[in-house]
Design an enzyme around this catalytic site. Structure first.
Site, PDB file in Angstrom:
ATOM      1  N   LEU A  99       0.842  -1.199   0.000  1.00 55.62           N
ATOM      2  CA  LEU A  99       0.000   0.000   0.000  1.00 55.62           C
ATOM      3  C   LEU A  99       0.883   1.257   0.000  1.00 55.62           C
ATOM      4  O   LEU A  99       1.249   1.763   1.059  1.00 55.62           O
ATOM      5  CB  LEU A  99      -0.889  -0.037   1.246  1.00 55.62           C
ATOM      6  CG  LEU A  99      -2.145   0.829   1.273  1.00 55.62           C
ATOM      7  CD1 LEU A  99      -3.020   0.407   2.441  1.00 55.62           C
ATOM      8  CD2 LEU A  99      -1.853   2.305   1.347  1.00 55.62           C
ATOM      9  N   GLU A 113       1.203   4.508  -2.884  1.00 54.53           N
ATOM     10  CA  GLU A 113       0.953   4.991  -4.239  1.00 54.53           C
ATOM     11  C   GLU A 113       2.231   5.508  -4.897  1.00 54.53           C
ATOM     12  O   GLU A 113       2.442   5.301  -6.092  1.00 54.53           O
ATOM     13  CB  GLU A 113      -0.126   6.079  -4.238  1.00 54.53           C
ATOM     14  CG  GLU A 113      -1.532   5.549  -3.972  1.00 54.53           C
ATOM     15  CD  GLU A 113      -1.769   5.072  -2.544  1.00 54.53           C
ATOM     16  OE1 GLU A 113      -0.987   5.462  -1.645  1.00 54.53           O
ATOM     17  OE2 GLU A 113      -2.720   4.308  -2.319  1.00 54.53           O
ATOM     18  N   PHE A 138      -8.354   5.102  -5.624  1.00 50.80           N
ATOM     19  CA  PHE A 138      -9.248   6.259  -5.721  1.00 50.80           C
ATOM     20  C   PHE A 138      -8.364   7.453  -6.079  1.00 50.80           C
ATOM     21  O   PHE A 138      -7.248   7.568  -5.558  1.00 50.80           O
ATOM     22  CB  PHE A 138      -9.929   6.552  -4.370  1.00 50.80           C
ATOM     23  CG  PHE A 138     -11.007   5.571  -4.002  1.00 50.80           C
ATOM     24  CD1 PHE A 138     -12.341   5.834  -4.323  1.00 50.80           C
ATOM     25  CD2 PHE A 138     -10.694   4.394  -3.343  1.00 50.80           C
ATOM     26  CE1 PHE A 138     -13.335   4.925  -3.977  1.00 50.80           C
ATOM     27  CE2 PHE A 138     -11.682   3.486  -3.001  1.00 50.80           C
ATOM     28  CZ  PHE A 138     -13.015   3.749  -3.321  1.00 50.80           C
ATOM     29  N   ALA A 139      -8.893   8.350  -6.921  1.00 52.76           N
ATOM     30  CA  ALA A 139      -8.065   9.488  -7.356  1.00 52.76           C
ATOM     31  C   ALA A 139      -7.593  10.323  -6.170  1.00 52.76           C
ATOM     32  O   ALA A 139      -6.556  10.977  -6.230  1.00 52.76           O
ATOM     33  CB  ALA A 139      -8.849  10.358  -8.325  1.00 52.76           C
ATOM     34  N   ASP A 140      -8.342  10.298  -5.082  1.00 50.51           N
ATOM     35  CA  ASP A 140      -7.964  11.046  -3.879  1.00 50.51           C
ATOM     36  C   ASP A 140      -6.614  10.588  -3.329  1.00 50.51           C
ATOM     37  O   ASP A 140      -5.933  11.328  -2.630  1.00 50.51           O
ATOM     38  CB  ASP A 140      -9.028  10.844  -2.802  1.00 50.51           C
ATOM     39  CG  ASP A 140     -10.419  11.070  -3.352  1.00 50.51           C
ATOM     40  OD1 ASP A 140     -11.012  12.098  -3.033  1.00 50.51           O
ATOM     41  OD2 ASP A 140     -10.887  10.221  -4.138  1.00 50.51           O
ATOM     42  N   ILE A 157      -4.067   9.715  -5.099  1.00 53.27           N
ATOM     43  CA  ILE A 157      -3.013   9.895  -6.093  1.00 53.27           C
ATOM     44  C   ILE A 157      -1.953  10.862  -5.556  1.00 53.27           C
ATOM     45  O   ILE A 157      -0.828  10.881  -6.032  1.00 53.27           O
ATOM     46  CB  ILE A 157      -3.614  10.410  -7.430  1.00 53.27           C
ATOM     47  CG1 ILE A 157      -2.735   9.970  -8.605  1.00 53.27           C
ATOM     48  CG2 ILE A 157      -3.830  11.920  -7.432  1.00 53.27           C
ATOM     49  CD1 ILE A 157      -3.420  10.039  -9.951  1.00 53.27           C
ATOM     50  N   PRO A 211      -0.115  10.989  -2.759  1.00 54.09           N
ATOM     51  CA  PRO A 211       1.177  10.416  -2.349  1.00 54.09           C
ATOM     52  C   PRO A 211       2.067  10.076  -3.551  1.00 54.09           C
ATOM     53  O   PRO A 211       3.274   9.967  -3.401  1.00 54.09           O
ATOM     54  CB  PRO A 211       0.773   9.147  -1.584  1.00 54.09           C
ATOM     55  CG  PRO A 211      -0.614   9.403  -1.120  1.00 54.09           C
ATOM     56  CD  PRO A 211      -1.254  10.270  -2.177  1.00 54.09           C
ATOM     57  N   HIS A 236     -13.064  10.190  -1.093  1.00 53.82           N
ATOM     58  CA  HIS A 236     -13.395   9.220  -2.145  1.00 53.82           C
ATOM     59  C   HIS A 236     -14.228   9.896  -3.211  1.00 53.82           C
ATOM     60  O   HIS A 236     -15.096   9.286  -3.812  1.00 53.82           O
ATOM     61  CB  HIS A 236     -14.149   8.016  -1.565  1.00 53.82           C
ATOM     62  CG  HIS A 236     -13.379   7.255  -0.535  1.00 53.82           C
ATOM     63  ND1 HIS A 236     -13.281   7.655   0.774  1.00 53.82           N
ATOM     64  CD2 HIS A 236     -12.637   6.120  -0.637  1.00 53.82           C
ATOM     65  CE1 HIS A 236     -12.526   6.802   1.443  1.00 53.82           C
ATOM     66  NE2 HIS A 236     -12.127   5.853   0.610  1.00 53.82           N
TER      67      HIS A 236
END
Ligand SMILES: Cc1ncc(C[n+]2csc(CCOP(=O)(O)OP(=O)(O)O)c2C)c(N)n1
Lengths: 324, 399
Positions: A58, A60, A83-85, A87, A89, A129
């Site tokens: 885990l 990104e 989830f794009a949220d 992205i 990191p 999200h």
């Protein structure tokens, strides 16, 4: 022709490209056995094995950074950000590494990849999200940014994106994942990146949207028609490269434009579109270019339908712009 | 009275198993591996020396070139002929010893001090110098600050300024090689400051989970700009961090070319055999400033540096070679003179290139094919330059 939803179309595109090109690999969180939290990669590991559909730890930044190395070595990675949220990191890797690799090495190296991610609100996802971060990436030279609104485009655009020599951010409208159904041809086909689609012709006003907002705009255009206002609707499909020609031709014809997006208004992509249209269509404009957007707040939980630019707000804007 | 679950309280029944913190424990657990002492005497097991004398001589010459290059370029920067330079004075053995232990087909993911490895990988010296000038001969087309080279023919990847980003790239490339069935092992460098960055953690974690063939080389040179090692990490050693990720860690005398080479070669062999990644901590010292933008006198007492000068990696190899009768005084002089002459000659060659790459190169390589707006923007810039040449002049008031 089979009927599919967007998730099935994405899955179909991935499967066909993985069959065609052994260098195409998928990596991300839960993409393997589970098939992704939205099931976009379901069944791929069964067909292609755990070496081509790889569950990662885990992180990104690690997913995208690893994909950079894979692409440099000659694979075609398709990393999934759950989830794009999440992205952000990986933002440094995307903005400073993925986007710049070709340029900064003087063209010696490139790292083509497709970063797939579900984006957008309307699914009771709250702050983390629901976001629509497309503008951050359009603003970064070296990236292409694609947002399909329906299953046909999702499949054709994703196949194009995987074959593209440049890195592509592929934003999937999660609210429409299962809601948008349509006929999708079997087998391979491509929808070229960088061509907008005029989905409805009209003379009163041009409505511009992408992804899930296209559905709101289409609905508003149908309601406006009942009031005798004929709207032209454009689904951008690709924000970078942008089909400026189609946009400008439409606005020169209608003399009016409304841009609709669910991301916050300030510095949203609508601001760029308004500037382009102002530069190129100034003498044709009959009313100010208008934006209907999300607000300059974080994405809310309970009031999400009020936050999202739904058809009624678009309809109100249409009436105002047409009677300006 | 404290309840057991309160922060800081150790439940009574666990106390027996709890291993108390012992200062120095990890220094003992990760002893410094070395083969050659400062006076050049072989102190390690002779069968661990993986380099024949001829190869040591070749690397010795490269170390001398690396050192002279750094000294010369620091001067050039002071003269205002290049904008910036980042050197590796004192760290040559770490860089060249590790790079030399890799196979030709292996990839190198550099940090920013490893020009020596780029040259070893065949990057022409003139191309490297053109990179420093950012002129028309620069393979990076004048787009990066000096010392951000890339050399694809030598599988030496592109240097990024953001610290540690290259670490996960190395993991990805080595992973890809394994998927393709290639024996490639990736080597990546970073400083001890870089071990604080998130890419270090994700990179090592990814590699360990999948046993990806990567050799992680930390150049522990004691300082991240002005921040000393003990303000960078609470760990006694960098090597011990390997334990947490589940990989092998080793601490090596980074000023001992033979030890660095032997340790890297072992790590490479393990990676190739499917035994996973290794974290090598090469203990060395940056005796000069971090870069030409830095003045270490502001934060580092000179007496800290003195002992490290005695541990100089080039001197040590020279003594080693002399002891073995593989390098005569006259031969050493000849090597140094040759290096000086080569630098002088190639510098002239590099300065003969046009000072700037062509205007259109500004818009190339953003995408595989320029987007329509990039063509428009090039035309806009060309028109602006044609209308008023001061557009391309650093001082806008100059006519
Ligand atoms: C992400 C990031 N933060 C800050 C910097 C500025 N910076 C450049 S080098 C450096 C210190 C690096 O030290 P270390 O990793 O120990 O490497 P060394 O220079 O000592 O070889 C810093 C803070 C940077 N380049 N990137």
């Amino acid at each position: 022709m089979p009927t599919m939803n967007i998730i099935q179309a994405v899955n179909d595109a991935l499967r066909l490209e993985m069959r065609r090109d052994p260098d195409v690999v998928v990596l991300g969180e839960d993409v393997g056995k589970f098939g992704g939290v939205f099931r976009a990669t379901q069944g791929l590991q069964d067909e292609f094995g755990a070496d081509r559909v790889m569950d990662t730890p885990l992180a990104e930044g690690g997913i995208v950074g690893t994909a950079v190395g894979m692409a440099l070595y000659g694979l075609r990675p398709v990393p999934e950000i759950q989830f794009a949220d999440f992205i952000f990191p990986a933002f440094d890797q995307i903005v400073n590494e993925v986007a710049k690799y070709r340029y900064r090495s003087g063209g010696q190296y490139a790292c083509p990849m497709v970063i797939r991610t579900p984006y957008g609100g309307g699914i009771k996802g709250g702050h983390y999200h629901s976001q629509s971060p497309e503008t951050h990436f359009v603003h970064t030279a070296g990236l292409k940014v694609v947002v399909p609104s329906n299953p046909y485009d999702a499949k054709g655009l994703l196949i194009s994106a995987i074959r593209d020599p440049d890195p592509v951010l592929f934003f999937e409208p999660k609210r429409m994942y299962r809601a948008a159904k349509g006929e999708v041809p079997q087998g391979e086909y491509v929808v070229p990146i960088g061509q907008a689609r005029v989905t409805r012709e009209g003379r009163a006003v041009t409505l511009v949207a992408w992804g899930s907002m296209w559905h709101e705009v289409d609905q508003a255009a149908r309601e406006a028609e009942a009031e005798g206002i004929d709207c032209e609707v454009i689904d951008l499909r690709s924000l970078q490269p942008l089909d400026t020609g189609t946009l400008v031709a439409s606005v020169k014809k209608t003399g009016r434009a409304i841009v609709v997006h669910e991301a916050p208004r300030t510095c949203g992509f609508g601001a760029e579109l308004a500037a382009i249209l102002q530069e190129r269509c100034f003498l044709h404009l009959e009313a100010p270019i208008t934006r209907v957007t999300g607000f300059d707040t974080p994405f809310p939980y309970t009031l999400e339908m009020e936050y999202l630019p739904r058809a009624p707000r678009v309809l109100k804007a249409i009436r105002e712009v047409v009677s300006y | 009275m404290r309840r057991e679950h309160e922060v800081g309280a150790v439940p009574r029944r666990q106390r027996g198993n709890h291993r108390e913190w012992e200062p120095g424990r990890f220094v003992k657990e990760f002893p410094l591996y070395r083969l050659v002492a400062e006076d050049g005497e072989l102190v390690g097991a002779p069968d661990e020396v993986t380099l024949p004398d001829a190869e040591v001589l070749r690397l010795y010459r490269l170390m001398v070139l690396n050192r002279s290059l750094d000294e010369r370029m620091i001067t050039l920067q002071r003269q205002g002929r290049i904008g910036f330079y980042i050197g590796s004075i004192g760290e040559e053995a770490t860089i060249l010893g590790s790079a030399a232990a890799m196979a030709e087909s292996d990839w190198i993911f550099p940090c920013y001090r490893e020009h020596g490895a780029a040259l070893m990988r065949g990057m022409p010296l003139v191309t490297f110098l053109c990179d420093l000038f950012g002129n028309a001969g620069d393979a990076m087309k004048g787009r990066q600050m000096p010392c951000h080279e890339a050399w694809r023919p030598g599988r030496f990847t592109s240097i990024s300024s953001p610290i540690s980003t290259q670490i996960s790239h190395a993991v990805g490339a080595a992973w890809a090689a394994r998927l393709k069935g290639d024996a490639m092992v990736a080597l990546t460098y970073f400083g001890e400051g870089g071990t604080s960055a998130h890419d270090f953690h994700t990179g090592l974690n990814f590699a360990a989970v999948r046993k990806i063939p990567v050799v992680f080389v930390c150049r522990n040179n004691g300082w991240a700009i002005s921040v000393p090692r003990e303000r960078q990490t609470g760990s006694e050693t960098i090597a011990q961090k390997a334990i947490a990720y589940g990989m092998r860690g080793e601490r090596v005398d980074g000023n001992d070319l033979l030890a660095v080479h032997a340790a890297t070669r072992r790590a490479r062999e393990r990676a190739e055999a499917g035994e996973g990644p290794t974290l090598l901590e090469c203990v060395t010292y940056r005796v000069e400033g971090h870069s030409t933008s830095d003045d270490p006198r502001a934060y580092r007492p000179a007496e800290l540096v003195e002992p490290w000068k005695k541990r100089d990696p080039i001197l040590r190899m020279r003594r080693y070679l002399v002891r073995r009768g593989a390098l005569a005084e006259a031969e050493d002089e000849r090597i140094r003179a040759q290096v000086r002459e080569e630098l002088q000659r190639v510098l002239k060659e590099a300065e003969a290139f046009a000072p700037k790459p062509p205007l259109e190169s500004l818009f190339e390589d953003v995408y595989a094919e320029p987007l329509p707006q990039l063509r428009e923007q090039l035309a806009e810039l060309e028109a602006a330059v044609a209308a008023d040449p001061r557009v391309a002049n650093p001082r806008h008031s100059d006519a």
